[in-house]
Design a protein around this motif. Structure first.
Motif, PDB file in Angstrom:
ATOM      1  N   THR A  12     -36.608 -23.465 -67.817  1.00 61.06           N
ATOM      2  CA  THR A  12     -36.718 -24.899 -66.976  1.00 61.06           C
ATOM      3  C   THR A  12     -37.370 -25.933 -68.065  1.00 61.06           C
ATOM      4  O   THR A  12     -37.664 -26.951 -67.573  1.00 61.06           O
ATOM      5  CB  THR A  12     -37.623 -24.677 -65.922  1.00 61.06           C
ATOM      6  N   ASP A 130     -41.004 -30.600 -56.942  1.00 59.55           N
ATOM      7  CA  ASP A 130     -39.671 -30.190 -57.452  1.00 59.55           C
ATOM      8  C   ASP A 130     -39.859 -28.786 -58.116  1.00 59.55           C
ATOM      9  O   ASP A 130     -39.420 -27.943 -57.741  1.00 59.55           O
ATOM     10  CB  ASP A 130     -38.654 -31.158 -58.131  1.00 59.55           C
ATOM     11  N   ASP A 134     -39.057 -25.137 -56.809  1.00 63.39           N
ATOM     12  CA  ASP A 134     -38.289 -24.328 -57.953  1.00 63.39           C
ATOM     13  C   ASP A 134     -39.138 -23.032 -58.679  1.00 63.39           C
ATOM     14  O   ASP A 134     -38.248 -21.825 -58.273  1.00 63.39           O
ATOM     15  CB  ASP A 134     -37.788 -25.133 -59.270  1.00 63.39           C
ATOM     16  N   ASN A 137     -39.216 -20.612 -55.479  1.00 66.63           N
ATOM     17  CA  ASN A 137     -38.084 -19.765 -55.222  1.00 66.63           C
ATOM     18  C   ASN A 137     -37.735 -18.545 -56.048  1.00 66.63           C
ATOM     19  O   ASN A 137     -37.244 -17.638 -55.761  1.00 66.63           O
ATOM     20  CB  ASN A 137     -36.896 -20.610 -55.069  1.00 66.63           C
ATOM     21  N   ARG A 138     -37.957 -19.035 -57.554  1.00 65.43           N
ATOM     22  CA  ARG A 138     -37.850 -18.055 -58.484  1.00 65.43           C
ATOM     23  C   ARG A 138     -38.635 -16.867 -58.378  1.00 65.43           C
ATOM     24  O   ARG A 138     -38.369 -15.522 -58.436  1.00 65.43           O
ATOM     25  CB  ARG A 138     -37.838 -18.756 -59.841  1.00 65.43           C
TER      26      ARG A 138
END
Length: 396
Positions: A12, A130, A134, A137-138
């Motif tokens: 990321t 954000d 993210d 969720n990962r």
């Protein structure tokens, strides 16, 4: 199977314009969850393993109240924050820079390097919500994959009828040519913890300190043992585990054992039994059991019906049970040393710290009671086997 600081950064960095400015030696730290804070007093809520994000808003408040430049407060604020989160065993810190934190002082970079705490920066234009969503969720997705892998490996050992090798696909175990097992006794202190607390301790206070990559193994609890499953030879990782145990008082006096290697995950049930046997046969000063070094005990351990071994022992050495326990132990020890010395009486006496006449007397007494001739090779073999059986049954 675990989300590390390194894996999050690698996947990321471009998306969130992340820069890694310090603490790179902590790249393997596992990330349990995200935590946003602007107040050092809230850090008592941390449970370990969090990736912390801050904008340094407190720096702006102090600057507004005093009329001084925010830069004059940055070092003190970040130093206090970093020391506080390090004490809570967090995984890393991301600074949302640009408004309150305009630059990172060199002393802060040195501090994070010394603490091996990953320090990353992210520009103000990136929305914190954000990256938190993210990463959350990962982490959840990875946790589910890890649970599925552990269940699959558990089934391979204890519920082979439910094992499905397809479940290893898309995991670090996919395509593995070797599998092995390592067992670690569960300390009483950890046995009192609930599942989530135990996981936190193992992931962030023990496993991470072994230096073994999370993708190299899976682990779970079963019958007061921590079971590690590797997709290679566990002996490779044994020194790292031993080193971590020696540095951790919680595991002081706990036994550890290593299995052999199998070529398929479906055979892990056998390797678990092998590691369990090695653990049962170690003890005293020897707290590490290695299945590959068990010698004849590997063969005897494959006899599933204990009565077979008991009957063989009784048929060979059973008549000596007429002695009391202490006397029997003395006689059997003399017999064991005598056989090990190739029948040399003087050497046996020296190893037994006794007179050669005592050795001669005991050996003659044993031969008379058992009706045997120890000059016969087959007889010596049966006697030695019976002694091995006694040793193993005593430990089992």
């Amino acid at each position: 199977m675990a989300v590390s600081v390194q894996s999050l950064f690698s996947s990321t960095a471009d998306i969130y314009r992340l820069k890694w400015i310090a603490g790179k030696e902590g790249a393997a730290h596992l990330v349990r969850w995200m935590y946003y804070t602007e107040d050092v007093s809230t850090l008592s809520f941390l449970r370990g393993g969090e990736l912390v994000i801050t904008t340094g808003m407190e720096i702006g408040r102090k600057a507004d109240n005093t009329g001084e430049s925010p830069d004059s407060f940055t070092a003190d604020y970040l130093s206090a924050l970093i020391k506080a989160i390090f004490a809570q065993n967090v995984s890393a810190l991301i600074l949302n820079t640009g408004k309150y934190i305009t630059s990172v002082p060199e002393e802060i970079i040195r501090l994070c390097d010394r603490l091996q705490l990953p320090l990353l920066t992210m520009p103000w234009e990136i929305h914190i919500i954000d990256i938190m969503q993210d990463y959350g969720n990962r982490i959840v997705s990875d946790r589910q994959k890890a649970q599925n892998l552990e269940k699959c490996l558990f089934n391979s050992m204890f519920n082979p009828q439910e094992f499905d090798g397809i479940q290893l696909a898309a995991t670090a175990f996919a395509g593995a040519k070797e599998f092995s097992v390592m067992l670690l006794e569960l300390p009483e202190e950890l046995a009192k913890m609930d599942g989530e607390e135990f996981r936190r301790y193992m992931d962030y206070s023990f496993n991470i300190k072994t230096g073994i990559r999370p993708g190299d193994y899976a682990y779970f609890l079963h019958e007061n043992k921590i079971i590690y499953v590797f997709h290679d030879d566990a002996h490779i990782h044994l020194p790292q585990i031993e080193k971590a145990i020696k540095r951790n008082k919680t595991f002081e006096g706990m036994r550890l054992s290593v299995s052999g290697v199998c070529k398929s995950a479906i055979d892990l049930c056998s390797e678990y039994r092998h590691a369990e046997l090695a653990m049962k046969l170690c003890g005293g000063e020897h707290l590490v059991g290695d299945y590959e070094k068990l010698g004849i005990f590997k063969l005897l351990g494959e006899v599933q019906d204990r009565r077979v071994l008991e009957n063989l022992y009784d048929s060979v050495l059973g008549p000596l049970e007429q002695f009391g326990k202490d006397k029997l132990d003395d006689y059997l020890n003399t017999l064991r040393l005598y056989l090990g010395a190739g029948g040399r009486v003087q050497k046996t006496a020296e190893k037994n710290f006794t007179h050669r006449n005592t050795v001669n007397y005991r050996i003659k007494k044993i031969c008379d009671i058992l009706g045997i001739d120890l000059s016969d090779g087959e007889t010596r073999y049966m006697i030695q086997t019976a002694l091995y059986i006694r040793d193993m049954l005593d430990k089992l």
